[in-house]
Design an enzyme around this catalytic site. Structure first.
Site, PDB file in Angstrom:
ATOM      1  N   CYS A   1      56.764  48.223  48.016  1.00 34.57           N
ATOM      2  CA  CYS A   1      57.649  47.001  47.362  1.00 34.57           C
ATOM      3  C   CYS A   1      58.716  47.692  46.495  1.00 34.57           C
ATOM      4  O   CYS A   1      58.252  48.587  45.793  1.00 34.57           O
ATOM      5  CB  CYS A   1      56.511  46.294  46.698  1.00 34.57           C
ATOM      6  SG  CYS A   1      57.268  44.799  45.811  1.00 34.57           S
TER       7      CYS A   1
ATOM      8  N   CYS B   1      44.113  47.771  31.003  1.00 37.08           N
ATOM      9  CA  CYS B   1      43.393  47.793  32.101  1.00 37.08           C
ATOM     10  C   CYS B   1      44.096  46.975  33.305  1.00 37.08           C
ATOM     11  O   CYS B   1      44.326  45.932  33.070  1.00 37.08           O
ATOM     12  CB  CYS B   1      41.904  47.261  31.797  1.00 37.08           C
ATOM     13  SG  CYS B   1      40.852  47.502  33.378  1.00 37.08           S
TER      14      CYS B   1
ATOM     15  N   CYS C   1      32.829  46.640  35.784  1.00 34.53           N
ATOM     16  CA  CYS C   1      34.403  45.889  35.312  1.00 34.53           C
ATOM     17  C   CYS C   1      33.643  44.560  35.060  1.00 34.53           C
ATOM     18  O   CYS C   1      32.701  44.025  35.705  1.00 34.53           O
ATOM     19  CB  CYS C   1      35.183  45.818  36.359  1.00 34.53           C
ATOM     20  SG  CYS C   1      36.600  44.652  36.113  1.00 34.53           S
ATOM     21  N   ASP C   2      34.476  43.730  33.915  1.00 33.30           N
ATOM     22  CA  ASP C   2      33.718  42.253  33.656  1.00 33.30           C
ATOM     23  C   ASP C   2      33.996  41.513  34.811  1.00 33.30           C
ATOM     24  O   ASP C   2      33.397  40.470  34.847  1.00 33.30           O
ATOM     25  CB  ASP C   2      34.682  41.917  32.410  1.00 33.30           C
ATOM     26  CG  ASP C   2      34.583  40.496  31.853  1.00 33.30           C
ATOM     27  OD1 ASP C   2      33.038  40.375  31.895  1.00 33.30           O
ATOM     28  OD2 ASP C   2      35.430  39.846  31.486  1.00 33.30           O
TER      29      ASP C   2
ATOM     30  N   CYS D   1      46.027  44.372  38.767  1.00 34.16           N
ATOM     31  CA  CYS D   1      44.446  44.357  38.752  1.00 34.16           C
ATOM     32  C   CYS D   1      43.756  44.016  40.128  1.00 34.16           C
ATOM     33  O   CYS D   1      44.220  43.023  40.715  1.00 34.16           O
ATOM     34  CB  CYS D   1      43.901  43.332  37.691  1.00 34.16           C
ATOM     35  SG  CYS D   1      42.075  42.973  37.491  1.00 34.16           S
TER      36      CYS D   1
ATOM     37  N   CYS E   1      34.338  25.497  28.275  1.00 38.92           N
ATOM     38  CA  CYS E   1      35.826  25.436  28.746  1.00 38.92           C
ATOM     39  C   CYS E   1      35.778  25.205  30.426  1.00 38.92           C
ATOM     40  O   CYS E   1      35.046  25.576  31.075  1.00 38.92           O
ATOM     41  CB  CYS E   1      36.361  26.738  28.478  1.00 38.92           C
ATOM     42  SG  CYS E   1      36.560  26.955  26.840  1.00 38.92           S
TER      43      CYS E   1
ATOM     44  N   CYS F   1      41.490  51.525  39.195  1.00 45.78           N
ATOM     45  CA  CYS F   1      40.647  51.310  38.106  1.00 45.78           C
ATOM     46  C   CYS F   1      40.363  52.532  37.280  1.00 45.78           C
ATOM     47  O   CYS F   1      39.923  53.215  38.029  1.00 45.78           O
ATOM     48  CB  CYS F   1      39.222  50.455  39.024  1.00 45.78           C
ATOM     49  SG  CYS F   1      39.506  49.143  39.800  1.00 45.78           S
TER      50      CYS F   1
ATOM     51  N   GLY G   1      30.460  34.961  28.136  1.00 42.45           N
ATOM     52  CA  GLY G   1      29.964  34.081  26.874  1.00 42.45           C
ATOM     53  C   GLY G   1      30.536  34.117  25.516  1.00 42.45           C
ATOM     54  O   GLY G   1      31.761  34.544  25.611  1.00 42.45           O
TER      55      GLY G   1
ATOM     56  N   CYS H   1      52.442  46.845  49.523  1.00 42.75           N
ATOM     57  CA  CYS H   1      52.402  46.820  48.129  1.00 42.75           C
ATOM     58  C   CYS H   1      53.014  47.875  47.817  1.00 42.75           C
ATOM     59  O   CYS H   1      53.987  48.163  46.959  1.00 42.75           O
ATOM     60  CB  CYS H   1      51.062  46.727  47.722  1.00 42.75           C
ATOM     61  SG  CYS H   1      50.858  46.726  45.917  1.00 42.75           S
TER      62      CYS H   1
END
Length: 344
Positions: free
Chosen positions: A312, A248, A269-270, A322, A19, A254, A67, A309
């Site tokens: 806000c 998540c 984390c991925d 995230c 991809c 986190c 993968g 932030c």
């Protein structure tokens, strides 16, 4: 009793597709070890033993990703699921899911997923025109993915659609939503592109328009006999009603979680499976030790919310989002536009 969320990459970065916007391929290129190999059955048992020992009858959530995780082989998953059931003598509540491009899924795979109540996340970016970036062996994958969806439906497997939103499809919300729902896909997840390829980078305006247009269809169908579940929007409503989200990265911090590469190397984390975030290896450490490692504790405690932030007007519903997406201010601007329009 404890809760634990784990992602396992049993085939490491191996994939039978290419991809064009794959974020993990980019992440892999930034580390010394590109491919950690496939997870052995003995390592699978070690993981299972230590995960169950940690939760002590609590809740264990396991996501298989890559993968392409199915490249670990049918026998690997058959063993893993059976071993997990056999070893779960404490009665832990277990949630299983797997994210796949669908290329290897046949009736046998589908029956295995159904037997073990595995939620399958199937990658499909919408209608045929929207799926041009999903490629395997130089060919678009649209027809193959639909065939996989048909098999999963026929075998009664619970599955959702995972769609990457990028520059090339963000302005086609109507076509994407209409095509997916027309095909009976009512459990959707839209994932904004991460990366620096100019062909796919989302502008604030384009992403905001996608969110606004898609939310309008979501709201329209919310009370119908066939409502559409869109995880991101479901979680915004959850934040408004309950003050917390299940997804998540949507609570402004986190959570305690681990991602395991093919050889048992752990990361927090991925999105952070790079050398400087390696926590250790499950072969030498317990789950508690990995979670308590200096890198893991620093990762979770590190504040990534700016003063702007936190002040806000949309912080209550956004929470900053995230950590990985917060690195790009374009997402912040997109959410401000979206919330101002759709959550008046």
């Amino acid at each position: 009793m404890k809760n634990l969320s784990v992602m396992i990459k049993p085939a490491s970065a191996k994939c039978n597709a290419s991809c064009k916007y794959c974020f993990y391929r980019d992440e892999v290129e930034a580390r010394k070890i590109k491919d950690y190999g496939c997870t052995s059955l003995s390592l699978a048992d070690t993981l299972i033993d230590k995960m169950l020992d940690y939760v002590e009858g609590g809740h264990l959530s396991i996501v298989f990703q890559g993968g392409e995780p199915t490249l670990a082989g049918y026998s690997f998953f058959e063993h893993f699921f059976q071993s997990l059931n056999t070893k779960n003598i404490s009665g832990a509540k277990i949630s299983l899911s797997l994210q796949t491009n669908g290329l290897l899924i046949d009736k046998q795979w589908a029956k295995l997923f159904k037997k073990h109540n595995v939620l399958v996340g199937l990658s499909l970016d919408g209608d045929k025109k929207a799926c041009y970036a999903r490629v395997a062996h130089g060919k678009e994958m649209f027809a193959s993915i639909l065939e996989c969806a048909s098999i999963l439906k026929k075998e009664g497997v619970d599955f959702c659609i995972l769609s990457v939103i990028h520059k090339g499809n963000a302005l086609r919300a109507k076509e994407i939503y209409t095509d997916l729902t027309r095909r009976g896909f009512r459990n959707l997840q839209f994932i904004p592109y991460l990366g620096d390829n100019p062909d796919f980078i989302l502008s604030s305006e384009d992403y905001a328009k996608f969110l606004i247009d898609t939310y309008a269809y979501y709201a329209r169908d919310f009370h119908s006999q066939t409502p559409t579940r869109i995880r991101q929007f479901d979680n915004y409503l959850m934040l408004l009603r309950l003050g917390h989200a299940e997804q998540c990265g949507m609570n402004g911090r986190c959570e305690e979680s681990l991602t395991f590469e093919g050889d048992g190397t752990a990361f927090p984390c991925d999105f952070y499976c790079t050398d400087d975030y390696a926590l250790g290896n499950i072969n030498e450490s317990s789950i508690a030790e990995l979670l308590a490692s200096p890198v893991a504790t620093s990762f979770r405690s590190e504040s990534y919310l700016s003063e702007d932030c936190q002040t806000c007007p949309y912080f209550t519903i956004c929470r900053g989002g995230c950590k990985r997406y917060m690195q790009d201010k374009a997402f912040c601007e997109a959410y401000k536009i979206f919330f101002a329009h759709s959550f008046k």
